[in-house]
Design an enzyme around this catalytic site. Structure first.
Site, PDB file in Angstrom:
ATOM      1  N   THR A  52      28.909 -13.809  -2.397  1.00  0.00           N
ATOM      2  CA  THR A  52      27.766 -13.351  -3.192  1.00  0.00           C
ATOM      3  C   THR A  52      28.056 -13.366  -4.695  1.00  0.00           C
ATOM      4  OG1 THR A  52      27.023 -12.024  -1.345  1.00  0.00           O
ATOM      5  CG2 THR A  52      26.208 -11.376  -3.504  1.00  0.00           C
TER       6      THR A  52
ATOM      7  N   ALA B 185      23.512 -12.057 -12.462  1.00  0.00           N
ATOM      8  CA  ALA B 185      24.511 -11.967 -13.541  1.00  0.00           C
ATOM      9  C   ALA B 185      24.164 -10.910 -14.587  1.00  0.00           C
ATOM     10  CB  ALA B 185      24.710 -13.333 -14.203  1.00  0.00           C
ATOM     11  N   ILE B 186      23.446  -9.877 -14.154  1.00  0.00           N
ATOM     12  CA  ILE B 186      23.030  -8.835 -15.099  1.00  0.00           C
ATOM     13  C   ILE B 186      23.992  -7.642 -15.027  1.00  0.00           C
ATOM     14  CG2 ILE B 186      21.182  -7.194 -15.679  1.00  0.00           C
ATOM     15  CD1 ILE B 186      19.273  -9.233 -14.199  1.00  0.00           C
TER      16      ILE B 186
ATOM     17  N   HIS C 225      23.623  -4.224 -15.346  1.00  0.00           N
ATOM     18  CA  HIS C 225      22.474  -3.323 -15.385  1.00  0.00           C
ATOM     19  C   HIS C 225      22.759  -2.073 -16.214  1.00  0.00           C
ATOM     20  CE1 HIS C 225      20.083  -5.522 -12.475  1.00  0.00           C
ATOM     21  NE2 HIS C 225      21.138  -5.632 -11.699  1.00  0.00           N
TER      22      HIS C 225
ATOM     23  N   ILE D  99      27.979  -3.393  -0.626  1.00  0.00           N
ATOM     24  CA  ILE D  99      27.976  -3.524  -2.094  1.00  0.00           C
ATOM     25  C   ILE D  99      26.923  -4.572  -2.486  1.00  0.00           C
ATOM     26  CG2 ILE D  99      29.392  -3.830  -4.160  1.00  0.00           C
ATOM     27  CD1 ILE D  99      30.336  -1.489  -2.405  1.00  0.00           C
TER      28      ILE D  99
ATOM     29  N   CYS E 253      27.199 -33.611 -20.282  1.00  0.00           N
ATOM     30  CA  CYS E 253      26.153 -32.593 -20.498  1.00  0.00           C
ATOM     31  C   CYS E 253      26.732 -31.353 -21.177  1.00  0.00           C
ATOM     32  CB  CYS E 253      25.543 -32.157 -19.174  1.00  0.00           C
ATOM     33  SG  CYS E 253      24.772 -33.466 -18.242  1.00  0.00           S
TER      34      CYS E 253
HETATM   35  C1  LIG Z   1      20.191 -12.184  -5.244  1.00  0.00           C
HETATM   36  C2  LIG Z   1      21.216 -11.235  -5.792  1.00  0.00           C
HETATM   37  C3  LIG Z   1      21.119 -10.790  -7.105  1.00  0.00           C
HETATM   38  C4  LIG Z   1      22.057  -9.883  -7.603  1.00  0.00           C
HETATM   39  N1  LIG Z   1      22.016  -9.559  -8.921  1.00  0.00           N
HETATM   40  C5  LIG Z   1      22.931  -8.689  -9.411  1.00  0.00           C
HETATM   41  C6  LIG Z   1      22.944  -8.367 -10.789  1.00  0.00           C
HETATM   42  O1  LIG Z   1      22.222  -8.970 -11.584  1.00  0.00           O
HETATM   43  N2  LIG Z   1      23.799  -7.419 -11.224  1.00  0.00           N
HETATM   44  C7  LIG Z   1      24.637  -6.755 -10.380  1.00  0.00           C
HETATM   45  O2  LIG Z   1      25.329  -5.859 -10.832  1.00  0.00           O
HETATM   46  N3  LIG Z   1      24.697  -7.087  -9.071  1.00  0.00           N
HETATM   47  C8  LIG Z   1      23.883  -8.050  -8.577  1.00  0.00           C
HETATM   48  N4  LIG Z   1      23.936  -8.418  -7.272  1.00  0.00           N
HETATM   49  C9  LIG Z   1      24.953  -7.814  -6.429  1.00  0.00           C
HETATM   50  C10 LIG Z   1      26.322  -8.470  -6.618  1.00  0.00           C
HETATM   51  O3  LIG Z   1      26.206  -9.870  -6.700  1.00  0.00           O
HETATM   52  C11 LIG Z   1      27.197  -8.079  -5.444  1.00  0.00           C
HETATM   53  O4  LIG Z   1      27.193  -6.682  -5.341  1.00  0.00           O
HETATM   54  C12 LIG Z   1      28.638  -8.523  -5.593  1.00  0.00           C
HETATM   55  O5  LIG Z   1      28.729  -9.893  -5.920  1.00  0.00           O
HETATM   56  C13 LIG Z   1      29.363  -8.245  -4.289  1.00  0.00           C
HETATM   57  O6  LIG Z   1      30.693  -8.610  -4.449  1.00  0.00           O
HETATM   58  P1  LIG Z   1      31.691  -8.503  -3.236  1.00  0.00           P
HETATM   59  O7  LIG Z   1      33.020  -8.792  -3.775  1.00  0.00           O
HETATM   60  O8  LIG Z   1      31.462  -7.217  -2.520  1.00  0.00           O
HETATM   61  O9  LIG Z   1      31.183  -9.615  -2.198  1.00  0.00           O
HETATM   62  P2  LIG Z   1      31.455 -11.178  -2.158  1.00  0.00           P
HETATM   63  O10 LIG Z   1      31.349 -11.810  -3.480  1.00  0.00           O
HETATM   64  O11 LIG Z   1      30.587 -11.729  -1.077  1.00  0.00           O
HETATM   65  O12 LIG Z   1      32.975 -11.265  -1.725  1.00  0.00           O
HETATM   66  C14 LIG Z   1      33.411 -10.970  -0.437  1.00  0.00           C
HETATM   67  C15 LIG Z   1      34.506 -11.954  -0.091  1.00  0.00           C
HETATM   68  O13 LIG Z   1      35.081 -11.616   1.160  1.00  0.00           O
HETATM   69  C16 LIG Z   1      35.433 -12.815   1.804  1.00  0.00           C
HETATM   70  N5  LIG Z   1      35.615 -12.548   3.225  1.00  0.00           N
HETATM   71  C17 LIG Z   1      34.657 -12.252   4.137  1.00  0.00           C
HETATM   72  N6  LIG Z   1      35.205 -12.079   5.344  1.00  0.00           N
HETATM   73  C18 LIG Z   1      36.553 -12.262   5.210  1.00  0.00           C
HETATM   74  C19 LIG Z   1      37.646 -12.212   6.104  1.00  0.00           C
HETATM   75  N7  LIG Z   1      37.497 -11.939   7.390  1.00  0.00           N
HETATM   76  N8  LIG Z   1      38.887 -12.469   5.615  1.00  0.00           N
HETATM   77  C20 LIG Z   1      39.085 -12.762   4.297  1.00  0.00           C
HETATM   78  N9  LIG Z   1      38.067 -12.817   3.416  1.00  0.00           N
HETATM   79  C21 LIG Z   1      36.815 -12.560   3.852  1.00  0.00           C
HETATM   80  C22 LIG Z   1      34.256 -13.718   1.485  1.00  0.00           C
HETATM   81  O14 LIG Z   1      34.563 -15.086   1.694  1.00  0.00           O
HETATM   82  C23 LIG Z   1      33.974 -13.369   0.038  1.00  0.00           C
HETATM   83  O15 LIG Z   1      34.646 -14.210  -0.857  1.00  0.00           O
HETATM   84  C24 LIG Z   1      23.055  -9.367  -6.757  1.00  0.00           C
HETATM   85  C25 LIG Z   1      23.151  -9.839  -5.448  1.00  0.00           C
HETATM   86  C26 LIG Z   1      22.265 -10.800  -4.980  1.00  0.00           C
HETATM   87  C27 LIG Z   1      22.437 -11.361  -3.628  1.00  0.00           C
END
Ligand SMILES: Cc1cc2nc3c(=O)[nH]c(=O)nc-3n(C[C@H](O)[C@H](O)[C@H](O)COP(=O)(O)OP(=O)(O)OC[C@H]3O[C@@H](n4cnc5c(N)ncnc54)[C@H](O)[C@@H]3O)c2cc1C
Length: 482
Positions: A40, A46-47, A49, A335, A402
């Site tokens: 994700t 990319a904000i 907030h 998250i 680009c």
């Molecule tokens: C449409 C959208 C808009 C958003 N806009 C914003 C915003 O503007 N501002 C903001 O603050 N937040 C925003 N968010 C939220 C933010 O993007 C997420 O909260 C954040 O990226 C989550 O990060 P993470 O590390 O928890 O998850 P992820 O980035 O998904 O990382 C989890 C990682 O775990 C790995 N993984 C999974 N299973 C396993 C396993 N069994 N073994 C090893 N690795 C594993 C995955 O491959 C992945 O790389 C948005 C989300 C979405 C979907």
């Protein structure tokens, strides 16, 4: 034996890794994909907030508002693009003005500074391309924008520089309790660790269920976007939200830190964490809602579309806690937004949990929190450019026209700690392929450089995920010296 195993290298896992690298701990970060930020974290708005959306008293509210405060210094230390451009939530009628008032009150309770409701005329004076049907806007000057995958990569690089081990292509598939902690299978490795931190994003429930009782379920919620050419990069200069819905903050229009323009996301529940495709219906909604706020926006300037999945859980708040039945196993789950903003504070919360369990953590004397990004050749002065080319002629060869990215930058991105190994990995590190042609011209060149630098056959170079092969073999033979 490791002290801590972190599962998942998104923004949350990398922020925790970097925070833990400040202490005398043996830390390993295991990621199932072939790069940092492949979940994700690579596809969101990319904000950074301001923090008025979350309900007061929730973990979301606390980590968002404090996260927003930490961003300027963090991005400066890690040399990551961040701009505090401020945000609007716009209203078109009296009912929506009431929503703005509620958000303002909520924000003030959360501790967001300088919130103001501005009348329509003032809003239009500040952003003349907005619809003249807008009657008011909530202005949050502390809202900002960041390069999300750049930040995760920078956090990972800095963590590695401070002693953390990162293993890619290493899905965690088995977790067993042992006397001193846990025995974990991650790819080919068997890892013994005292503590496990589950930051697996959309898969956090599956990782939890490998050892704990099932007590939460991730429901993926898809958001689709259009990304636009730099010629419309300053169509508005702030982040412009519409009044929020119960599941999302609504479609938003905003510039990106690199001067492109973004409109999205939608919000639709999907069945699987792999449904990251865009849809005709979703992009039509992006267009319709975008045009409501920016009625004359040139949608034909679109250069690509993409989608990301929110990791939603019942109850709506972040889960950041040690699991009761398995001491030393910490879930960081559910998250969804504002997880990107909150990540630096989520990392502090996890450190606090570990500090409480262990009775204290010893700080490293030689922690170095500074990291330099790959030099962007085109931003240098003529003298600096000449000097750099003299030292390394690869900086004199432009590969991505680009974005004006040189071979020197690409080679540097490959050979850094946790360097790029894929076409998209290079794109996310130095922007080769991010421009108007989306890699149409430079992709073959970048693949050749990757193959040469990594001593691989070009057919082994993938686009993104481990099986996303691009070439299968030669179509015809030609003389080598042609
Ligand atoms: C449409 C959208 C808009 C958003 N806009 C914003 C915003 O503007 N501002 C903001 O603050 N937040 C925003 N968010 C939220 C933010 O993007 C997420 O909260 C954040 O990226 C989550 O990060 P993470 O590390 O928890 O998850 P992820 O980035 O998904 O990382 C989890 C990682 O775990 C790995 N993984 C999974 N299973 C396993 C396993 N069994 N073994 C090893 N690795 C594993 C995955 O491959 C992945 O790389 C948005 C989300 C979405 C979907």
């Amino acid at each position: 034996m490791y002290d801590v195993l972190i599962i998942g290298a998104g923004i949350v896992g990398t922020a925790i890794a970097r925070e833990l690298s400040k202490y005398e701990l043996k830390v390993i970060l295991a990621e199932k994909e072939n790069d940092i930020a492949n979940g994700t974290t690579k596809a969101n708005s990319a904000i950074v907030h301001a923090g008025y959306d979350a309900l007061p008293g929730t973990l979301k509210a606390k980590t968002n508002v404090l996260g927003n405060k930490l961003y300027p210094k963090l991005c400066e230390e890690l040399d990551v693009p961040f701009k505090q451009i401020g945000s609007f939530v716009v209203a078109f009628n009296e009912d929506e003005v009431k929503v703005l008032e509620r958000l303002k009150k909520q924000g003030e309770e959360n501790g967001v500074p300088n919130l103001e409701i501005l009348p329509g005329e003032k809003v239009l004076e500040m952003e003349p391309n907005l619809s003249d049907k807008i009657t008011a806007a909530l202005y949050a000057p502390t809202g900002g924008i960041v390069g999300p995958f750049e930040l995760a990569i920078a956090l990972a690089e800095n963590a590695v520089e401070n002693g953390v081990e990162v293993i890619l292509n290493s899905p965690v598939t088995k977790i067993e309790k042992i006397e001193e902690g846990y025995k974990v299978k991650a790819g080919e490795r068997e890892i013994l660790t005292k503590f496990v931190i589950n930051c697996a994003g959309l898969y956090a429930d599956q990782v939890n269920n490998l050892i704990n009782e099932e007590y939460f379920k991730i429901q993926p919620n898809r958001g689709e976007y259009n990304l636009f050419d730099k010629t419309v990069g300053n169509y508005v200069n702030k982040v412009v939200f519409q009044a929020p819905t119960p599941v999302s903050k609504g479609v938003v229009c905003l510039p990106t830190v690199h001067g492109n323009f973004l409109i999205g996301p939608t919000a639709d529940y999907v069945d699987s964490p792999q449904e990251v495709q865009t849809t005709g219906k979703g992009l039509a909604e992006v267009r319709e809602k975008g045009l409501k706020v920016l009625p004359n926006f040139p949608f034909y300037k679109v250069i690509t579309s993409f989608a990301g999945l929110r990791a939603k859980v019942e109850g709506g708040d972040f889960i950041i806690e040690e699991v009761r039945e398995n001491k030393g196993f910490i879930n960081v789950a559910g998250i969804d937004s504002p997880g990107l903003t909150a990540a630096p504070v989520i990392a502090l919360e996890v450190v606090e949990i570990l500090r409480n369990i262990t009775g204290g953590l010893k700080e490293k004397e030689n922690f170095n929190g500074k990291r330099k990004a790959v030099v962007h050749f085109m931003e240098l002065s003529p003298e600096e450019k000449a000097e750099l080319i003299k030292k390394d002629p690869k900086f004199g060869r432009v590969i991505c026209r680009c974005e004006s990215i040189t071979e020197g930058e690409i080679v540097n991105a490959i050979h850094r700690p946790v360097g790029g190994r894929t076409l998209d990995g290079i794109k996310r590190r130095v922007r080769a392929g991010m421009g108007r042609c989306q890699g149409g011209f430079c992709a073959p060149r970048v693949m050749e450089i990757l193959a040469r630098e990594l001593e691989k056959d070009i057919t082994e170079i993938v686009k993104d995920s481990p099986n996303s092969y691009i070439l299968t073999g030669p179509t015809k033979s030609r003389k080598k010296d042609n």
